[in-house]
Design an enzyme around this catalytic site. Sequence first.
Site, PDB file in Angstrom:
ATOM      1  N   SER A 265      13.188 -37.128 -20.250  1.00  0.00           N
ATOM      2  CA  SER A 265      12.674 -38.391 -19.715  1.00  0.00           C
ATOM      3  C   SER A 265      12.392 -39.368 -20.849  1.00  0.00           C
ATOM      4  O   SER A 265      12.385 -39.000 -22.022  1.00  0.00           O
ATOM      5  CB  SER A 265      11.370 -38.134 -18.960  1.00  0.00           C
ATOM      6  OG  SER A 265      10.357 -37.797 -19.895  1.00  0.00           O
ATOM      7  N   LYS A 266      12.156 -40.598 -20.429  1.00  0.00           N
ATOM      8  CA  LYS A 266      11.823 -41.629 -21.397  1.00  0.00           C
ATOM      9  C   LYS A 266      10.594 -41.203 -22.204  1.00  0.00           C
ATOM     10  O   LYS A 266      10.503 -41.454 -23.400  1.00  0.00           O
ATOM     11  CB  LYS A 266      11.555 -42.933 -20.646  1.00  0.00           C
ATOM     12  CG  LYS A 266      10.935 -44.003 -21.498  1.00  0.00           C
ATOM     13  CD  LYS A 266      10.950 -45.335 -20.796  1.00  0.00           C
ATOM     14  CE  LYS A 266       9.820 -46.247 -21.235  1.00  0.00           C
ATOM     15  NZ  LYS A 266       9.501 -46.229 -22.649  1.00  0.00           N
ATOM     16  N   ARG A 267       9.663 -40.537 -21.522  1.00  0.00           N
ATOM     17  CA  ARG A 267       8.446 -40.122 -22.217  1.00  0.00           C
ATOM     18  C   ARG A 267       8.735 -39.127 -23.354  1.00  0.00           C
ATOM     19  O   ARG A 267       8.087 -39.147 -24.382  1.00  0.00           O
ATOM     20  CB  ARG A 267       7.421 -39.560 -21.242  1.00  0.00           C
ATOM     21  CG  ARG A 267       6.197 -40.477 -21.227  1.00  0.00           C
ATOM     22  CD  ARG A 267       5.088 -39.991 -20.352  1.00  0.00           C
ATOM     23  NE  ARG A 267       5.477 -40.021 -18.952  1.00  0.00           N
ATOM     24  CZ  ARG A 267       5.136 -39.071 -18.088  1.00  0.00           C
ATOM     25  NH1 ARG A 267       4.446 -38.022 -18.494  1.00  0.00           N
ATOM     26  NH2 ARG A 267       5.486 -39.172 -16.834  1.00  0.00           N
ATOM     27  N   GLY A 269      11.392 -39.116 -25.144  1.00  0.00           N
ATOM     28  CA  GLY A 269      11.922 -39.940 -26.229  1.00  0.00           C
ATOM     29  C   GLY A 269      10.798 -40.619 -26.998  1.00  0.00           C
ATOM     30  O   GLY A 269      10.755 -40.604 -28.230  1.00  0.00           O
ATOM     31  N   ASP A 270       9.845 -41.181 -26.236  1.00  0.00           N
ATOM     32  CA  ASP A 270       8.716 -41.869 -26.890  1.00  0.00           C
ATOM     33  C   ASP A 270       7.902 -40.876 -27.715  1.00  0.00           C
ATOM     34  O   ASP A 270       7.498 -41.152 -28.834  1.00  0.00           O
ATOM     35  CB  ASP A 270       7.798 -42.515 -25.837  1.00  0.00           C
ATOM     36  CG  ASP A 270       8.508 -43.638 -25.093  1.00  0.00           C
ATOM     37  OD1 ASP A 270       9.544 -44.112 -25.604  1.00  0.00           O
ATOM     38  OD2 ASP A 270       8.052 -44.029 -24.003  1.00  0.00           O
TER      39      ASP A 270
END
Length: 512
Positions: A265-267, A269-270
Amino acid sequence: MDRRVRVRFAPSPTGPLHIGGVRTALYNYLFAKKHGGDFLIRIEDTDQTRFVQGAEEYIIESLKWVGIPPVEGVGFGDGKHAPYRQSDRKPMYRQYVMQLIENGHAYYAFDTAEELEGMRERLKASNVDAKYDAITRTTMKNSLTLSEDEVQKRLESGDAYVVRFKLPRKEEVKFHDEIRGWVSFNTSQLDDKVLFKSDGMPTYHLANVVDDYLMEISHVIRGEEWLPSAPLHVLLYRAFGWEEQMPKFAHLPLILKPEGNGKLSKRDGDRLGFPVFPLNWVDPNTGEMSSGYREAGYLPEAVVNLLAMLGWNPGSNQEIFTMEELIASFSLERVSKSGAKFDQNKAKWYNQQYVRKLEDSALLPFLQTVLAENGLNTNFDENYCLKVCGLVKEKMSFTKEIWGISSYFFVDPASYDLAVIQKRWNEKIPALLKDIELGLDTLSSHEASAIEEVYNENLNKHGIAGKDFLQLFRVCLTGVAGGPPLFEIAALIGKEAVSRRIAHAIQEFNNI
Ligand code: GLU
């Protein structure tokens, strides 16, 4: 029946395209190319509530950047099945839903939101799966329970309705998935999905099946999250009498978090500092920015290669593939059923391989940009810059690293690796450095081999071991402890720069 291969990428413009979506598009592209078929893009924007400004443009730009252009579709030119945006196709869906109503495979349902909620509450209270299905539909307000007159009246007076698919009760739906083999679902697990709304808009399921049929799609290659929808799609093909034309299905495995538990998920990646989107994206509503591979310094060829390997394997140890090689080797049989863990280090490794393979001239614009940013672009000619590119690219993983790794070719070191200086500098060093400088001054040619000779002669003269001194000499000339072959650096920066840097080092560290 030998059918022309036609595949489609069918994203919904609900936000930036996740790299999982890019991989779906890539596998479609590879499959089409491999079989001499067509790859098209269709924008599935029937759910207007989820529409996000700019998402469609983002998707198109992403496919262009990655280098997998469709031959037909939104953003890539019309083929014979235009338009390719479902909202532009709106008028053509009604006739298909009418066909289903007429042949008894679909029905009108007039239930209000409160009535649906009431049904769900009732069923939940009695511990029954709360869904609109073969049993519950008999208790609701629809064209199966209301009289024909009542239905007509409601339609004529403009009552809001939806059209639902009439799912057969307890029927085994079996279909062959090109990746998973035989898959079977029982309709008792499913519900009477909404196909169409009274505002004339079809839902995803209807529009998707009708368009795949009309666009003569031979293979539906899409993410695993659509597997639960596939039995409904199979039943729709049957209900329309299109079984002969039904595409083959291939549901791709998920791209998993680096730890392997759940979808990337994007999270993630962050949290771990890598992009999960192809290009930078600024959310038009929140202004929040998500980073993209392009802006993070990845080359599109590397992204293609790393995505190709996330879920597919070539059956050999080969890891680096050009697009042509991927097309030649790709097959759905070698796509794995299980999810593929995203490996950030592997992604970086891929980029490094492709940066190393770049022509010096391809790296040149990146260098010229930073030189201009530093006001140095007019001081160095193209030939010099090309040589720098050739020397440093072995040491880079990302093109954006070029300045950090090459600045000493353009400016004298502003700082030095002091750990090396402290370890290696001693009272014999200044005299040795001076002699090297003098020796270089007498050289007529400033080639790397000639410099190395002068260097070795003087090491002997001063009785200093080369292995102790080489790193120190490197730090004096470049400021840093690692880099391309030192004598090639010295040859390129030239006699004057070498003398100046030696003099500066002596002055700086004499009293250390
Ligand atoms: N519109 C769906 C999506 O957003 C497409 C699913 C399919 O390919 O059938 O992924």
